[in-house]
Design a protein around this motif. Structure first.
Motif, PDB file in Angstrom:
ATOM      1  N   PRO A  42       0.730  -1.214  -0.099  1.00 51.16           N
ATOM      2  CA  PRO A  42       0.013  -0.050  -0.024  1.00 51.16           C
ATOM      3  C   PRO A  42       0.861   1.339   0.025  1.00 51.16           C
ATOM      4  O   PRO A  42       0.378   2.177  -0.857  1.00 51.16           O
ATOM      5  CB  PRO A  42      -0.688   0.010   1.294  1.00 51.16           C
ATOM      6  N   TYR A  45       2.954   1.641  -3.477  1.00 48.04           N
ATOM      7  CA  TYR A  45       2.196   1.925  -4.734  1.00 48.04           C
ATOM      8  C   TYR A  45       1.461   3.307  -4.753  1.00 48.04           C
ATOM      9  O   TYR A  45       1.393   3.972  -5.436  1.00 48.04           O
ATOM     10  CB  TYR A  45       1.086   0.749  -4.901  1.00 48.04           C
ATOM     11  N   THR A  46       1.234   3.483  -3.468  1.00 52.32           N
ATOM     12  CA  THR A  46       0.410   5.049  -3.473  1.00 52.32           C
ATOM     13  C   THR A  46       1.184   5.864  -3.641  1.00 52.32           C
ATOM     14  O   THR A  46       1.283   6.906  -4.294  1.00 52.32           O
ATOM     15  CB  THR A  46      -0.073   5.025  -1.521  1.00 52.32           C
ATOM     16  N   GLN A  47       2.455   5.896  -2.880  1.00 58.45           N
ATOM     17  CA  GLN A  47       3.682   6.856  -2.987  1.00 58.45           C
ATOM     18  C   GLN A  47       4.214   6.827  -4.490  1.00 58.45           C
ATOM     19  O   GLN A  47       4.299   7.914  -5.077  1.00 58.45           O
ATOM     20  CB  GLN A  47       4.714   6.785  -2.045  1.00 58.45           C
ATOM     21  N   LYS A  49       2.661   6.162  -7.224  1.00 59.28           N
ATOM     22  CA  LYS A  49       1.617   6.765  -7.962  1.00 59.28           C
ATOM     23  C   LYS A  49       1.607   8.464  -8.088  1.00 59.28           C
ATOM     24  O   LYS A  49       1.586   9.104  -8.932  1.00 59.28           O
ATOM     25  CB  LYS A  49       0.288   6.383  -7.555  1.00 59.28           C
ATOM     26  N   GLU A  50       1.809   8.910  -6.654  1.00 59.39           N
ATOM     27  CA  GLU A  50       1.952  10.266  -6.535  1.00 59.39           C
ATOM     28  C   GLU A  50       3.081  10.935  -7.069  1.00 59.39           C
ATOM     29  O   GLU A  50       3.203  12.030  -7.776  1.00 59.39           O
ATOM     30  CB  GLU A  50       1.844  10.448  -4.919  1.00 59.39           C
ATOM     31  N   TYR A  98      -4.902   1.139  -7.116  1.00 59.55           N
ATOM     32  CA  TYR A  98      -3.892   2.421  -6.895  1.00 59.55           C
ATOM     33  C   TYR A  98      -3.949   3.266  -7.780  1.00 59.55           C
ATOM     34  O   TYR A  98      -3.227   4.507  -7.840  1.00 59.55           O
ATOM     35  CB  TYR A  98      -2.462   1.634  -6.368  1.00 59.55           C
TER      36      TYR A  98
END
Length: 174
Positions: A42, A45-47, A49-50, A98
């Motif tokens: 989590p 992948y979240t970071q 993406k950002e 994501y």
């Protein structure tokens, strides 16, 4: 032995050969081994993406290599695979969960005799024990195809934004 990231060819998620030099020359690339069922999934992948959303237009790319070499030990009896799915399922998961669309490559091994040649080279260039310890080990590649740094699995992508910005600020030619 290869001297540059650009000298390698790998298989994409559909099994087609990709020349990293043709695809990435002049870009800054985060190369990462990924897994959908890892505890680190989590945050990574979240970071990622950002970061990709923020820097893609400036020449940043993410090359994601699924790897199922690592597993969680459950009660020391059963192992839970961290990337058991096929490429299509991995791609769907990352996009759906994501909203991330990295350059996804074929599932590989990063350690041992069966390790992908690119990953053997990456490990040798920025050795931290000459093996990849876990999923989400990240390598930052310069616009010239050189490894800038290696970041361990627990190093969050946002923590090396300064390195990314510095790399993006440098020209691709000497």
């Amino acid at each position: 032995m290869s001297q540059s990231f650009y000298e390698f060819k790998v298989k994409d998620a559909n099994g087609k050969d990709v020349s990293l030099g043709e695809k990435y020359k002049g870009q800054v690339v985060i190369v990462v081994n990924v897994a959908s069922k890892c505890g680190l999934t989590p945050v990574n992948y979240t970071q990622l993406k950002e970061i990709l959303d923020q820097y893609k237009d400036r020449g940043l790319a993410i090359a994601a290599f699924p790897c199922n070499q690592f597993a969680d030990q459950i009660l020391y009896i059963k192992c839970l695979e961290q990337e058991p799915d096929c490429s299509a399922d991995i791609e769907e998961f990352v996009k759906k969960e994501y909203s991330l669309e990295p350059d996804l490559y074929a599932k590989i091994e990063v350690n041992g005799d069966g390790a992908d040649p690119l990953w053997k080279w990456l490990r040798k260039q920025k050795s931290k024990g000459d093996s990849v310890k876990w999923n989400f080990t990240k390598f930052l590649i310069s616009r010239r195809g050189e490894i800038i740094n290696r970041y361990g699995p627990t190093v969050e992508p946002k923590s090396f934004i300064a390195d990314i910005e510095k790399a993006l600020a440098k020209p691709s030619k000497l």
